[in-house]
Design a protein around this motif. Structure first.
Motif, PDB file in Angstrom:
ATOM      1  N   ASN A  32       0.742  -1.326  -0.113  1.00 18.35           N
ATOM      2  CA  ASN A  32       0.220  -0.045   0.046  1.00 18.35           C
ATOM      3  C   ASN A  32       0.855   1.108  -0.041  1.00 18.35           C
ATOM      4  O   ASN A  32       0.422   2.502  -0.060  1.00 18.35           O
ATOM      5  CB  ASN A  32      -0.904   0.074   1.223  1.00 18.35           C
ATOM      6  CG  ASN A  32      -0.271  -0.016   2.610  1.00 18.35           C
ATOM      7  OD1 ASN A  32       0.851   0.278   2.837  1.00 18.35           O
ATOM      8  ND2 ASN A  32      -0.852  -0.302   3.547  1.00 18.35           N
ATOM      9  N   SER A  33       2.319   0.953   0.174  1.00 19.15           N
ATOM     10  CA  SER A  33       3.069   2.384   0.272  1.00 19.15           C
ATOM     11  C   SER A  33       4.292   1.940   0.332  1.00 19.15           C
ATOM     12  O   SER A  33       4.775   0.965   0.360  1.00 19.15           O
ATOM     13  CB  SER A  33       2.774   3.256   1.485  1.00 19.15           C
ATOM     14  OG  SER A  33       3.078   2.199   2.650  1.00 19.15           O
ATOM     15  N   ILE A  34       5.195   3.017   0.116  1.00 21.28           N
ATOM     16  CA  ILE A  34       6.835   2.720   0.279  1.00 21.28           C
ATOM     17  C   ILE A  34       6.928   2.365   1.569  1.00 21.28           C
ATOM     18  O   ILE A  34       8.021   1.456   1.838  1.00 21.28           O
ATOM     19  CB  ILE A  34       7.646   3.983  -0.219  1.00 21.28           C
ATOM     20  CG1 ILE A  34       9.122   3.712  -0.458  1.00 21.28           C
ATOM     21  CG2 ILE A  34       7.238   5.097   0.777  1.00 21.28           C
ATOM     22  CD1 ILE A  34       9.930   4.829  -0.675  1.00 21.28           C
ATOM     23  N   LEU A  35       6.275   2.766   2.492  1.00 20.07           N
ATOM     24  CA  LEU A  35       6.691   2.265   3.932  1.00 20.07           C
ATOM     25  C   LEU A  35       6.375   0.546   4.025  1.00 20.07           C
ATOM     26  O   LEU A  35       7.044   0.190   4.791  1.00 20.07           O
ATOM     27  CB  LEU A  35       5.526   2.986   4.794  1.00 20.07           C
ATOM     28  CG  LEU A  35       5.894   4.235   5.687  1.00 20.07           C
ATOM     29  CD1 LEU A  35       4.838   4.905   6.206  1.00 20.07           C
ATOM     30  CD2 LEU A  35       7.029   4.018   6.507  1.00 20.07           C
ATOM     31  N   ALA A  36       5.298   0.172   3.350  1.00 18.59           N
ATOM     32  CA  ALA A  36       5.117  -1.297   3.389  1.00 18.59           C
ATOM     33  C   ALA A  36       6.241  -2.125   2.914  1.00 18.59           C
ATOM     34  O   ALA A  36       6.648  -3.102   3.138  1.00 18.59           O
ATOM     35  CB  ALA A  36       3.725  -1.543   2.680  1.00 18.59           C
ATOM     36  N   ALA A  37       6.580  -1.423   1.773  1.00 22.97           N
ATOM     37  CA  ALA A  37       7.912  -2.055   0.983  1.00 22.97           C
ATOM     38  C   ALA A  37       9.220  -2.216   1.823  1.00 22.97           C
ATOM     39  O   ALA A  37      10.008  -3.179   2.101  1.00 22.97           O
ATOM     40  CB  ALA A  37       8.140  -1.552  -0.339  1.00 22.97           C
ATOM     41  N   GLN A  38       9.306  -0.898   2.653  1.00 13.49           N
ATOM     42  CA  GLN A  38      10.667  -0.774   3.420  1.00 13.49           C
ATOM     43  C   GLN A  38      10.511  -1.795   4.656  1.00 13.49           C
ATOM     44  O   GLN A  38      11.455  -2.731   4.916  1.00 13.49           O
ATOM     45  CB  GLN A  38      10.610   0.341   3.915  1.00 13.49           C
ATOM     46  CG  GLN A  38      11.624   0.854   4.702  1.00 13.49           C
ATOM     47  CD  GLN A  38      11.397   0.503   6.590  1.00 13.49           C
ATOM     48  OE1 GLN A  38      10.246   0.333   6.801  1.00 13.49           O
ATOM     49  NE2 GLN A  38      12.402  -0.049   6.952  1.00 13.49           N
ATOM     50  N   ALA A  39       9.398  -2.175   4.999  1.00 15.10           N
ATOM     51  CA  ALA A  39       9.061  -2.897   6.326  1.00 15.10           C
ATOM     52  C   ALA A  39       9.299  -4.265   6.095  1.00 15.10           C
ATOM     53  O   ALA A  39       9.709  -5.115   6.998  1.00 15.10           O
ATOM     54  CB  ALA A  39       7.414  -2.769   6.786  1.00 15.10           C
TER      55      ALA A  39
END
Length: 435
Positions: free
Chosen positions: A145-152
């Motif tokens: 859902n976001s770059i934050l999700a990818a990073q996590a």
């Protein structure tokens, strides 16, 4: 510039002063509240780590303003929090420090964030399709859902951070085979906990039964938590922008220096106080380095490791300065213990690099790493390469001017930064201890 202060200056017939920008809720990605609550539990649950002994929150803790208070973190195998964290012992003791400082989480859900990690190795390629460049390449899960999700996803695949060493558990063994192979194992662990399974069904419209949960939903929930929990735009500086509330005299002097003579705004600009770009600030290197597979020198070439462009050597992402007073130590490796020392370095990188001493780093002593922690400093050729790459111009500042800039940076601390909406859960569904 905030609307209120702009109107004030125009009404008085004055020229608008140099300044940054404030933010509002509309500037952030919209996340679901139920998913954020689920993400809070996952963030503090050690079930996501290979050996079930470390969580995201261990290195990004609420009590430490979303960081760990160390220059270089003590990851999987360590015990405790912050500067009291130890490296463990026996067969489970850590084998190396985390190569870089744990970055703060403030405002990472802002729509303007384009890249994450100090080297930007997770980047938005197409925000309409939520397409990302990441270390997983074609193996990155779909539906994030976001770059934050990818990073996590990536701390879970790191042996030093959360996965553990080969042979210790099924997650790290799978990751060793291929980066994406460990994620289904973690997802199964989570969804088979009855409370988690039910929460995912309730929080995600497309999840009809716990068996449908994948690592994508787990990452999306963590992103929802980070993206909503660490929003901060209610600092004294925001009050100055919005309605003209005066800053303390030293902070006002610092503001003028920041946006004027000191040239800080050339990199730290916009509402996030970051140009989202990469610069070589010449911080002294130490620790294991973030080495590449074919490079055995314990160094960190920064952005170059992502782009393979020699022009990017030793460059790191410009950090946001919001709540920066809460997140010491500073720099991509936490080389500087105070804001004042970091400002001094940025004003004169060449000279301050020479003055730096190892005792300035917050590194809990690990006897078996003593001979390794600062070995890179003995490589005069590597030290010369790093110094040659510095692209931050020298600015002459007095001690009093540096103090004033520090006062201004303290005025970027949000009023609610120490009292966030969800905080630390008392327990997590796995039953594992919460740090």
């Amino acid at each position: 510039m905030g609307h209120g202060i702009a109107v004030l200056f125009v009404s008085l017939g004055l020229a608008l002063p140099a300044s940054g920008e404030t933010m509002s809720e509309a500037d952030f990605l919209p996340f679901d509240a139920a998913q954020a609550k689920l993400g809070q539990l996952l963030f503090y649950d050690k079930i996501l780590s290979g050996n079930r002994n470390i969580s995201c929150g261990t290195c990004h803790h609420h009590s430490l303003a979303g960081t760990d208070g160390l220059s270089l973190g003590i990851g999987e195998g360590g015990v405790g929090l912050g500067q009291r964290r130890t490296a463990g012992d026996g067969a489970t003791k850590i084998r190396k420090r985390i190569p870089r400082n744990a970055p703060a989480l403030w405002n990472l859900g802002h729509k303007g964030v384009r890249a994450l990690f100090h080297d930007g190795r997770v980047e938005i390629r197409d925000d309409k399709a939520w397409d990302f460049d990441t270390p997983a390449k074609a193996y990155l899960p779909k539906g994030l859902n976001s770059i934050l999700a990818a990073q996590a996803l990536f701390p879970m695949t790191s042996s030093a951070e959360m996965a553990g060493q080969p042979g210790e558990n099924e997650v790290t063994g799978a990751v060793h085979s291929r980066i994406d192979k460990g994620w289904p194992i973690i997802a199964k662990r989570v969804r088979t906990v009855p409370e988690y399974g039910e929460m995912f069904v309730q929080a995600f419209a497309h999840i009809e039964r716990p068996e449908d949960v994948t690592i994508t939903e787990i990452a999306n929930a963590i992103a929802a938590f980070i993206g909503t929990e660490w929003q901060s735009y209610d600092s004294p500086y925001d009050d100055w922008l919005r309605d003209g509330t005066p800053l303390p005299e030293d902070a006002e002097r610092g503001r003028k220096l920041f946006f004027g003579k000191a040239q800080c705004q050339s990199c730290h600009n916009g509402p996030l106080f970051s140009d989202q770009d990469f610069h070589a600030a010449g911080l002294p290197q130490f620790g294991p380095g973030r080495t590449r597979r074919f490079d055995l020198i314990p160094r960190d070439v920064g952005r170059m490791a992502v782009t393979d462009d020699i022009a990017d050597a030793y460059k790191f992402r410009t950090p946001s300065l919001r709540n920066v007073a809460l997140t010491a130590p500073y720099g991509h490796n936490g080389a500087f213990p105070t804001l004042n020392s970091m400002i001094r370095h940025m004003a004169n990188p060449v000279a301050e690099r020479e003055r730096w001493q190892p005792k300035m780093a917050h590194l809990p002593r690990i006897p078996w790493l003593d001979d390794y922690d600062f070995v890179i400093a003995d490589d005069r050729f590597e030290m010369a390469r790093q110094a040659e790459a510095i692209d931050i111009p020298k600015v002459t500042l007095t001690t009093e001017e540096i103090d004033d800039i520090e006062a201004f940076l303290n005025a970027l601390t949000g009023a609610s930064a120490r009292n966030l909406p969800l905080g630390i859960p008392k327990t997590v569904p796995s039953g594992l201890p919460v740090d």
